[in-house]
Write an enzyme that holds these catalytic residues in place. Structure first.
Site, PDB file in Angstrom:
ATOM      1  CD1 TRP A   1      -2.431  -1.652  -0.054  1.00 29.26           C
ATOM      2  CD2 TRP A   1      -3.362  -0.821   1.806  1.00 29.26           C
ATOM      3  NE1 TRP A   1      -3.693  -2.206   0.063  1.00 29.26           N
ATOM      4  CE2 TRP A   1      -4.277  -1.714   1.200  1.00 29.26           C
ATOM      5  CE3 TRP A   1      -3.735  -0.188   3.000  1.00 29.26           C
ATOM      6  CZ2 TRP A   1      -5.545  -1.975   1.748  1.00 29.26           C
ATOM      7  CZ3 TRP A   1      -4.983  -0.448   3.545  1.00 29.26           C
ATOM      8  CH2 TRP A   1      -5.881  -1.332   2.918  1.00 29.26           C
ATOM      9  CE  LYS A   2       4.524   1.326  -4.234  1.00 39.44           C
ATOM     10  NZ  LYS A   2       5.254   1.731  -5.414  1.00 39.44           N
TER      11      LYS A   2
ATOM     12  CG  HIS B   1       9.781  -0.676  -2.374  1.00 45.31           C
ATOM     13  ND1 HIS B   1       9.854   0.486  -3.107  1.00 45.31           N
ATOM     14  CD2 HIS B   1       8.792  -1.415  -2.924  1.00 45.31           C
ATOM     15  CE1 HIS B   1       8.925   0.444  -4.053  1.00 45.31           C
ATOM     16  NE2 HIS B   1       8.268  -0.692  -3.963  1.00 45.31           N
TER      17      HIS B   1
ATOM     18  CD  GLU C   1       8.619  -4.391  -6.211  1.00 51.18           C
ATOM     19  OE1 GLU C   1       7.402  -4.532  -6.358  1.00 51.18           O
ATOM     20  OE2 GLU C   1       9.111  -3.546  -5.453  1.00 51.18           O
TER      21      GLU C   1
ATOM     22  N   GLY D   1       5.027   1.663 -10.749  1.00 46.07           N
ATOM     23  CA  GLY D   1       4.153   2.827 -10.786  1.00 46.07           C
ATOM     24  C   GLY D   1       4.127   3.530 -12.128  1.00 46.07           C
TER      25      GLY D   1
ATOM     26  CB  SER E   1       2.954  -1.778 -13.896  1.00 47.51           C
ATOM     27  OG  SER E   1       3.518  -0.505 -13.649  1.00 47.51           O
TER      28      SER E   1
ATOM     29  N   GLY F   1       1.620  -2.866  -6.125  1.00 44.04           N
ATOM     30  CA  GLY F   1       1.461  -1.547  -5.523  1.00 44.04           C
ATOM     31  C   GLY F   1       0.089  -0.967  -5.815  1.00 44.04           C
ATOM     32  N   GLY F   2       0.023  -0.110  -6.822  1.00 44.68           N
ATOM     33  CA  GLY F   2      -1.209   0.621  -7.149  1.00 44.68           C
ATOM     34  C   GLY F   2      -2.461  -0.248  -7.165  1.00 44.68           C
TER      35      GLY F   2
HETATM   36  P1  PGA Z   1       3.212  -0.814  -8.694  1.00 48.18           P
HETATM   37  O1  PGA Z   1       4.214  -0.897  -7.426  1.00 48.18           O
HETATM   38  O2  PGA Z   1       2.462  -2.118  -8.732  1.00 48.18           O
HETATM   39  O3  PGA Z   1       2.330   0.356  -8.405  1.00 48.18           O
HETATM   40  O4  PGA Z   1       4.053  -0.632  -9.891  1.00 48.18           O
HETATM   41  C1  PGA Z   1       4.882  -2.078  -7.095  1.00 48.18           C
HETATM   42  C2  PGA Z   1       5.761  -1.840  -5.904  1.00 48.18           C
HETATM   43  O5  PGA Z   1       6.298  -0.734  -5.764  1.00 48.18           O
HETATM   44  O6  PGA Z   1       5.953  -2.749  -5.064  1.00 48.18           O
END
Ligand code: PGA
Length: 252
Positions: free
Chosen positions: A11-12, A94, A166, A172, A207, A228-229
Site C-alpha cells: 500500500w506504500k 524496496h 521489481e 508505478g 505495474s 502496488g497501485g
Molecule cells: P506498482 O508498485 O504495482 O504500483 O508498480 C509495485 C511496488 O512498488 O511494489
C-alpha cells in the site's frame, strides 16, 4: 519447489483504517473461493497493521524495519514493535527506500537479518533502473543486491526469505516487464540462490494488475506478485487473487 502462489499488496503511504476494514471483509477466502495454495498478504503503513491482525485470511506486513533492536533512533520502528501489532512480514529494500532514503544493499541485508532474528519474514526487493537495463547491467546490479544478502545471512536462513524482483522502470509507471523478460531475471536469480533458490518464493513487482497477472504468474519461476497501485483497489486485488487461485488448480 514453491507450490503456492503469492499475492502481496504494497500500500506504500496510502490507505486508512476504513479501507483496511473494507479489505479484511472483502478478502475472505471462502467467499472468494480461493485455493488453499494462494497466500494473500498486504504490506501496509504501521498504523494499519493492527486492523489486519485478527484476519485469518490475510497475512499482514510492514514496509520497513530498523536494523537495531531499540534505542535512540527517532522515527524508526523495531521488529518487536511490529510483532506486537500482529505483523508477520516486512518488505526490505524496496527501490523507493533505496533511492529516496539512500538505503545501501548492506543495510537492506542487515534489515533482512534483523527481521529473521525476530521471527518476521523479510520480503527482499531487488531490481535495476531503466538506465542500468539499457546499459546491459541488470544482472550485475541485481547480483550485487543479492550477494549482500548472501553475505549477511547464514545459508540456512536464506531459504526463509521471500524475494521480489521489481525493475524500477516498471514501478508505478504502467510499463510492465514482458513476462519473458521477467522470467529471464527470475530464473537467473533462482540459480544465484543455489540450494535455497528452489525454496524461496520469487515475486514479480512492477505495474502488476488483473489484466497482466495471469501471463506473469504463469511463468515458471514467478511465484506471484508484489502489487502496488492495484492493491489499493479491492475489486482489482480480488481479481488478482482469483487469477492466482486458478493457476494453482490442476489444469485441463
Ligand atoms: P506498482 O508498485 O504495482 O504500483 O508498480 C509495485 C511496488 O512498488 O511494489
Amino acid at each position: 519447489m514453491v507450490s503456492s502462489v503469492f499475492v502481496v499488496g504494497n500500500w506504500k503511504m496510502n490507505g486508512s483504517i476504513s479501507r483496511a476494514e473494507e479489505f479484511c471483509q472483502g478478502l475472505r477466502r471462502f467467499e472468494l473461493d480461493l485455493a488453499e495454495q494462494v497466500e494473500i498478504a498486504l504490506c501496509v503503513p504501521d498504523t494499519l497493521l493492527a486492523a489486519f491482525s485478527a484476519s485469518e485470511d490475510v497475512r499482514v506486513g510492514a514496509q520497513n524495519i530498523s536494523e537495531y533492536d531499540s534505542g535512540a533512533y527517532t522515527g524508526e520502528i523495531s521488529a518487536d514493535l511490529l510483532m506486537e501489532q500482529g505483523c508477520d512480514l516486512v518488505i526490505v529494500g524496496h527501490s523507493e527506500r533505496r533511492q529516496l532514503f539512500a538505503e545501501s544493499s548492506e543495510q537492506v541485508a542487515n534489515k533482512a537479518a534483523q527481521a529473521l532474528r525476530h521471527g518476521l519474514t523479510p520480503i527482499v526487493c531487488v531490481g535495476e533502473t531503466e538506465q542500468q537495463r539499457e546499459q546491459g547491467r541488470t544482472f550485475e546490479v541485481v547480483g550485487e543486491q543479492i550477494q549482500a544478502v548472501q553475505r549477511e545471512l547464514k545459508a540456512g536462513d536464506i531459504e526463509k526469505i521471500w524475494l521480489a524482483y521489481e525493475p524500477v522502470w516498471a514501478i508505478g509507471t504502467g510499463k510492465t516487464a514482458q513476462p519473458e523478460q521477467a522470467q529471464e531475471v527470475h530464473s537467473w536469480i533462482r540459480a544465484q540462490l543455489g540450494k535455497a533458490g528452489v525454496k524461496i518464493p520469487l515475486l514479480y513487482g512492477g505495474s502488476v494488475k488483473a489484466a497482466n497477472a495471469d501471463q506473469l504468474f504463469q511463468q515458471k519461476d514467478i511465484n506471484g506478485g508484489l502489487i502496488g497501485g492495484a492493491s489499493l483497489d479491492l475489486n482489482e486485488f480480488q481479481s488478482i487473487c482469483k487469477i492466482a487461485s486458478a493457476l494453482t488448480k490442476p489444469k485441463g
